[in-house]
Design an enzyme around this catalytic site. Structure first.
Site, mmCIF file in Angstrom:
data_model
loop_
_atom_site.group_PDB
_atom_site.id
_atom_site.type_symbol
_atom_site.label_atom_id
_atom_site.label_comp_id
_atom_site.label_asym_id
_atom_site.label_seq_id
_atom_site.Cartn_x
_atom_site.Cartn_y
_atom_site.Cartn_z
ATOM 1 N N CYS A 1 35.117 56.040 52.360
ATOM 2 C CA CYS A 1 33.860 56.434 51.714
ATOM 3 C C CYS A 1 33.519 57.889 51.986
ATOM 4 O O CYS A 1 33.287 58.671 51.073
ATOM 5 C CB CYS A 1 32.727 55.529 52.163
ATOM 6 S SG CYS A 1 32.971 53.837 51.608
ATOM 7 N N HIS A 2 33.457 58.259 53.246
ATOM 8 C CA HIS A 2 33.038 59.617 53.565
ATOM 9 C C HIS A 2 33.964 60.281 54.568
ATOM 10 O O HIS A 2 33.590 61.244 55.225
ATOM 11 C CB HIS A 2 31.590 59.622 54.069
ATOM 12 C CG HIS A 2 30.654 58.950 53.112
ATOM 13 N ND1 HIS A 2 30.351 57.618 53.206
ATOM 14 C CD2 HIS A 2 30.027 59.399 52.007
ATOM 15 C CE1 HIS A 2 29.555 57.279 52.196
ATOM 16 N NE2 HIS A 2 29.345 58.326 51.459
#
Lengths: 186, 418
Positions: free
Chosen positions: A150-151
């Protein structure tokens, strides 16, 4: 005790204020059931523990268990992974504490504190990125631990945060060995 | 400008009703006779467009609920049931999902129009702030609606966005568990999101009522930013703006129809047609397009708490815009330097959106940081300073004056709007 009588304060004012205060307190208290109904209910809390057989997990293999709606990673680590995790200096870690629910809150994030002594090949941790809750991917990233798609948070082979926005090491849930190769999570 | 018209209803029933509840005369004064500046351009039609979109969303939403089951094991299947079995279910769902996109498209144009023409300035600050609250409630509503089909992107959007609150010091985890009703996003989360997704549109309708009320106290701003000075400057709302708005609404609905009938999944994510799986995160998770700029701001800041603060600040800044933009001149038409920074801000927001759609790697991180910096720099430094340093062009003495002089000198006619 002075008994100064002022033009403003008399018995009736006291009654008004007291009545208003009781009403206000009652109104605030009556909000509580409406707030608390949103907390985990009895059926959610009842799903508190799950047992896992470790002897079915070969070296280098991971399994994911669902516990209280979240993935729990159970990994049988290779000797190289254990050695890599032990080799890391505590000064290089972003989060210096173990995040192990079985130990004190301030236990340092050594590899020993992330596992159970004598069973250090088995790493058991919540598969929930401490950034925003995605499930990290195993055996990926520069430390060959976990990588969150995701990040971009990077965890090492002991599940400790090394790079990226996540603030904490992967959390280790409460668990205990109920037999030599059997654990109970929760 | 507002107030009751002195109209006497001829129909005895109307007169009887109006003397007991003046609903007819208020409607007449506020919706038909309302004096409106005669120079409003098409950028002003987005208010009416937004009202229509809210109605479309509420109507399609109410009928979708007649077929949807808000329970984790059935939500995805009942959404597919709507798509495959329910008569015109595909149309209603595509109208609702693309309607959200069109709603945001219109609201962003409406907001940028307000910034360009200084519609946030005195005496319209409360009108503007109500608008910002409407934006926030819209965002919450859209987010919770996106979760309901319970696909992969629904589930992980819910998880990531609710996890933003875990950045709050000390109480973060407690708050997130309370929001979820469990230790992860699950059925309790879906059910409460459904309840709130049904409630909030009606809250929006009430806020829109207040927004229009606050508009009808000072009346409309206009492209010159000069207040209405006489009856010469205005025309009645009906038929002049009812018809102009209607024309714009039809044009807007053409674009909407294009999406609904020909490109219904253009703005969606294919992975949301995979049922939610709490044990596997999709490799590339992105929010809906209308949240991408905020998402880019969140990811541009390497610290979790500061990233969340920056993201929320980017919207909360709008609340204080009436005091950040210090210029006495309202309309950007007469502010040569402001105009350039305004368009830079629009471009900046679009780039932020593109950054938000791409993975946080390599040069995207740098572009994201520059554009995030520029966003805040524009609001916090440039807007306050420009009001003090910029020399505006001379303002027309009245709206009528501006309209008439436009006819005489064609070269100045091209200035406003675009």
């Amino acid at each position: 005790m002075s008994t100064t009588v002022t033009a403003e304060g008399n018995r009736r004012d006291f009654l008004y204020i007291a009545t208003g205060a009781v009403g206000a307190v009652g109104a605030v208290l009556s909000v509580w059931p409406f707030v608390h109904q949103m907390n985990p209910d009895a059926s959610v809390l009842a799903l508190a523990s799950v047992d896992v057989d470790l002897d079915k997990i070969a070296e280098g293999q991971s399994v994911t268990i669902k516990w209280r709606g979240n993935p729990v990673f159970v990994r049988h680590r290779t000797p190289k992974e254990i050695a890599d995790a032990k080799a890391a200096s505590l000064d290089d870690l972003k989060d210096p504490v173990a995040r192990n629910a079985n130990l004190a809150d301030n236990a340092p994030a050594t590899d020993e504190n992330r596992v159970v002594g004598g069973k250090e090949q088995y790493l058991i941790q919540l598969g929930v990125c401490t950034h925003l809750g995605c499930v990290p991917l195993g055996e990926q990233g520069p430390y060959h631990g976990w990588f969150c798609p995701c990040h971009g948070s990077v965890y090492d082979t002991a599940g400790r945060i090394r790079q990226g926005p996540a603030p904490e090491n992967l959390h280790i849930p409460k668990y205990k060995y109920i037999a030599d190769t059997r654990i109970r999570i929760g | 400008m507002s107030g009751h018209s002195s109209y006497e209803f001829k129909n005895p029933v109307a007169r009887w009703l109006d003397s007991r509840l003046p609903i007819l005369s208020v409607a007449r004064a506020q919706a038909l006779d309302f004096p409106t500046p005669k120079n409003l351009n098409y950028w002003w039609t987005f208010g009416g467009i937004l009202a229509v979109m809210l109605v479309i969303q509420i109507v399609t939403g109410i009928v979708l609920v007649m077929h949807f089951t808000p329970e984790a094991s059935m939500a995805f299947d009942s959404t597919e049931h709507i798509m495959r079995d329910v008569n015109y279910g595909w149309l209603l769902r595509y109208m609702h999902s693309n309607g959200a996109s069109m709603f945001f498209l219109a609201v962003y144009i409406h907001i940028f129009r307000g910034i360009y023409y200084g519609s946030h300035k005195a005496p319209r600050e409360v009108l503007w702030m109500l608008g910002v609250i409407i934006l926030l409630v819209m965002m919450a509503t859209a987010f919770m609606g996106y979760v309901l089909p319970w696909g992969q992107m629904s589930f992980w959007a819910a998880k990531v966005i609710t996890n933003l609150f875990s950045a709050i010091p000390f109480f973060g985890e407690t708050i997130v568990t309370w929001l979820w009703g469990g230790f992860s996003v699950g059925n309790p989360t879906l059910q409460r999101f459904f309840s709130l997704h049904y409630l909030l549109p009606f809250v929006l309708a009430a806020l829109v009522f207040l927004h229009i009320w606050a508009l009808h106290v000072p009346g409309n701003n206009n492209p010159t930013g000069v207040e209405v000075k006489s009856g010469q400057d205005t025309v009645p709302f009906h038929p002049y703006y009812t018809m102009k708005d209607l024309f714009a609404i039809v044009a807007f609905l053409f674009v909407y129809a294009l999406l609904v009938f020909f490109l219904p999944n253009l703005l969606g994510e294919a992975i949301n047609y995979v049922p939610a799986n709490p044990l596997q995160t999709p490799t590339h998770i992105v929010p809906e397009w209308y949240f991408l700029p905020y998402y880019a701001i969140l990811r541009s800041i390497p610290n979790k708490l500061l990233g969340v603060i920056a993201m929320f600040s980017s919207i909360l800044l709008l609340f204080v815009l009436p005091w950040l933009d210090t210029s006495k001149v309202r309309s950007g038409t007469y502010r040569p330097i402001f105009k350039q920074f305004f368009w830079l801000l629009v471009i900046d927001a679009i780039i932020l959106g593109i950054v938000g759609a791409n993975p946080p790697e390599g040069s995207w991180i740098i572009v994201g940081r520059i554009t995030t910096f520029w966003y805040f720099f524009t609001f916090l430094i440039i807007f306050p300073l420009l009001g003090l340093l910029e020399t505006p062009r001379p303002l027309p003495s009245s709206i009528s004056d501006a309209v008439l002089s436009k006819k005489k000198t064609p070269e100045s006619a091209a200035a406003p709007a675009e």
